[in-house]
Write a protein that holds these residues in place. Sequence first.
Motif, PDB file in Angstrom:
ATOM      1  N   LEU A  38     -11.313   4.339 -30.710  1.00  0.00           N
ATOM      2  CA  LEU A  38     -10.442   5.437 -30.124  1.00  0.00           C
ATOM      3  C   LEU A  38     -11.524   6.420 -29.328  1.00  0.00           C
ATOM      4  CD1 LEU A  38      -8.119   7.436 -30.280  1.00  0.00           C
ATOM      5  CD2 LEU A  38      -8.703   8.021 -32.628  1.00  0.00           C
ATOM      6  N   LEU A  39     -11.467   6.939 -29.238  1.00  0.00           N
ATOM      7  CA  LEU A  39     -11.876   7.788 -27.670  1.00  0.00           C
ATOM      8  C   LEU A  39     -10.888   9.226 -28.207  1.00  0.00           C
ATOM      9  CD1 LEU A  39     -13.202   6.130 -23.863  1.00  0.00           C
ATOM     10  CD2 LEU A  39     -14.489   6.511 -26.721  1.00  0.00           C
ATOM     11  N   ASP A  40     -12.667  10.344 -27.405  1.00  0.00           N
ATOM     12  CA  ASP A  40     -12.097  11.535 -28.069  1.00  0.00           C
ATOM     13  C   ASP A  40     -11.950  12.253 -26.383  1.00  0.00           C
ATOM     14  OD1 ASP A  40     -15.177  11.465 -27.250  1.00  0.00           O
ATOM     15  OD2 ASP A  40     -15.297  13.590 -28.201  1.00  0.00           O
ATOM     16  N   ARG A  41     -11.668  11.409 -25.429  1.00  0.00           N
ATOM     17  CA  ARG A  41     -10.946  11.770 -23.810  1.00  0.00           C
ATOM     18  C   ARG A  41      -9.876  11.435 -23.332  1.00  0.00           C
ATOM     19  NH1 ARG A  41     -17.720  11.319 -22.639  1.00  0.00           N
ATOM     20  NH2 ARG A  41     -17.558  10.748 -25.088  1.00  0.00           N
ATOM     21  N   VAL A  49     -18.382  -1.946 -22.200  1.00  0.00           N
ATOM     22  CA  VAL A  49     -16.935  -1.840 -22.076  1.00  0.00           C
ATOM     23  C   VAL A  49     -16.434  -2.639 -21.125  1.00  0.00           C
ATOM     24  CG1 VAL A  49     -15.216   0.400 -21.071  1.00  0.00           C
ATOM     25  CG2 VAL A  49     -17.566   0.750 -22.436  1.00  0.00           C
ATOM     26  N   ALA A  50     -15.521  -2.625 -21.337  1.00  0.00           N
ATOM     27  CA  ALA A  50     -14.408  -3.951 -20.652  1.00  0.00           C
ATOM     28  C   ALA A  50     -13.501  -2.941 -19.992  1.00  0.00           C
ATOM     29  CB  ALA A  50     -13.310  -4.885 -21.305  1.00  0.00           C
ATOM     30  N   TYR A  51     -12.333  -2.527 -20.684  1.00  0.00           N
ATOM     31  CA  TYR A  51     -11.455  -1.207 -20.416  1.00  0.00           C
ATOM     32  C   TYR A  51     -11.594  -0.228 -20.786  1.00  0.00           C
ATOM     33  CZ  TYR A  51      -8.484  -4.416 -22.826  1.00  0.00           C
ATOM     34  OH  TYR A  51      -7.697  -5.453 -23.378  1.00  0.00           O
ATOM     35  N   PHE A  52     -10.709   0.784 -20.577  1.00  0.00           N
ATOM     36  CA  PHE A  52     -10.071   1.788 -21.370  1.00  0.00           C
ATOM     37  C   PHE A  52      -8.464   2.073 -20.872  1.00  0.00           C
ATOM     38  CE2 PHE A  52     -13.698   3.192 -19.252  1.00  0.00           C
ATOM     39  CZ  PHE A  52     -14.668   3.544 -20.628  1.00  0.00           C
ATOM     40  N   CYS A  53      -7.702   2.155 -22.349  1.00  0.00           N
ATOM     41  CA  CYS A  53      -6.318   2.227 -22.219  1.00  0.00           C
ATOM     42  C   CYS A  53      -5.734   3.442 -23.096  1.00  0.00           C
ATOM     43  CB  CYS A  53      -5.909   1.118 -22.703  1.00  0.00           C
ATOM     44  SG  CYS A  53      -6.396   0.430 -24.209  1.00  0.00           S
ATOM     45  N   ALA A  54      -4.958   4.152 -22.810  1.00  0.00           N
ATOM     46  CA  ALA A  54      -3.878   4.713 -23.070  1.00  0.00           C
ATOM     47  C   ALA A  54      -2.691   3.823 -23.649  1.00  0.00           C
ATOM     48  CB  ALA A  54      -3.392   6.353 -22.476  1.00  0.00           C
ATOM     49  N   TYR A  55      -2.517   4.974 -25.357  1.00  0.00           N
ATOM     50  CA  TYR A  55      -1.026   5.036 -26.091  1.00  0.00           C
ATOM     51  C   TYR A  55      -0.792   5.323 -27.120  1.00  0.00           C
ATOM     52  CZ  TYR A  55      -2.455  -0.671 -25.443  1.00  0.00           C
ATOM     53  OH  TYR A  55      -2.339  -1.383 -24.559  1.00  0.00           O
ATOM     54  N   ASP A  56       0.342   6.255 -26.359  1.00  0.00           N
ATOM     55  CA  ASP A  56       0.785   7.916 -27.242  1.00  0.00           C
ATOM     56  C   ASP A  56      -0.310   8.562 -27.644  1.00  0.00           C
ATOM     57  OD1 ASP A  56       3.060   6.125 -27.921  1.00  0.00           O
ATOM     58  OD2 ASP A  56       2.131   5.065 -29.069  1.00  0.00           O
ATOM     59  N   ARG A  57      -0.486   9.068 -26.380  1.00  0.00           N
ATOM     60  CA  ARG A  57      -1.406  10.585 -26.692  1.00  0.00           C
ATOM     61  C   ARG A  57      -2.247   9.649 -26.987  1.00  0.00           C
ATOM     62  NH1 ARG A  57       1.791  15.337 -27.924  1.00  0.00           N
ATOM     63  NH2 ARG A  57       3.648  15.114 -26.455  1.00  0.00           N
ATOM     64  N   TRP A  58      -3.250   8.827 -27.210  1.00  0.00           N
ATOM     65  CA  TRP A  58      -4.591   7.849 -27.476  1.00  0.00           C
ATOM     66  C   TRP A  58      -5.054   7.897 -27.000  1.00  0.00           C
ATOM     67  CZ3 TRP A  58      -6.184  10.693 -32.359  1.00  0.00           C
ATOM     68  CH2 TRP A  58      -4.775  11.364 -32.529  1.00  0.00           C
ATOM     69  N   THR A  59      -6.311   7.165 -26.726  1.00  0.00           N
ATOM     70  CA  THR A  59      -7.520   6.719 -25.057  1.00  0.00           C
ATOM     71  C   THR A  59      -8.281   5.804 -26.309  1.00  0.00           C
ATOM     72  OG1 THR A  59      -7.193   8.843 -24.213  1.00  0.00           O
ATOM     73  CG2 THR A  59      -8.921   7.062 -24.054  1.00  0.00           C
TER      74      THR A  59
END
Length: 141
Positions: free
Chosen positions: A71-74, A50-60
Amino acid sequence: MSANPESPSPRFLKVIKLNEERNLETERKYVRRFLVKSGERFVPIAIRDVAYFCAYDRWTYLVSTDGKKYLLDRNLKTLEEQVDPSLFFRLNRRFFVKIDSIYCLTPYFKGQVTVTVVPEVKEKIVVSRKRTPELKAWIAG
């Protein structure tokens, strides 16, 4: 009958066992891999990838070290509780990054910095003036 000086005392052995149990609890505390959907399949992604997590328009999204986006579910708040804080840092409301993915920090505006990550992100990742000292201390270890 005297105790053998070479053999550990029962109390010492008990302390060792408690420390081992605490270490196991700490290791189990954090997620070691994520199960993500890729097309019609579910693929395990190890935390080391994993490099990083990012959030866009209510999606992670999870972005892997090879640049793939899943796409993640959290949400990021939940991820903060699930990953090792010595490895990951919450830069701002949208980015939660692994230490190995930080390429550099660049002074920005009034004590803020921008963070360049690998794989690269097209937008500027700005860290607030308040979080910048925390980020620098975290990187320094």
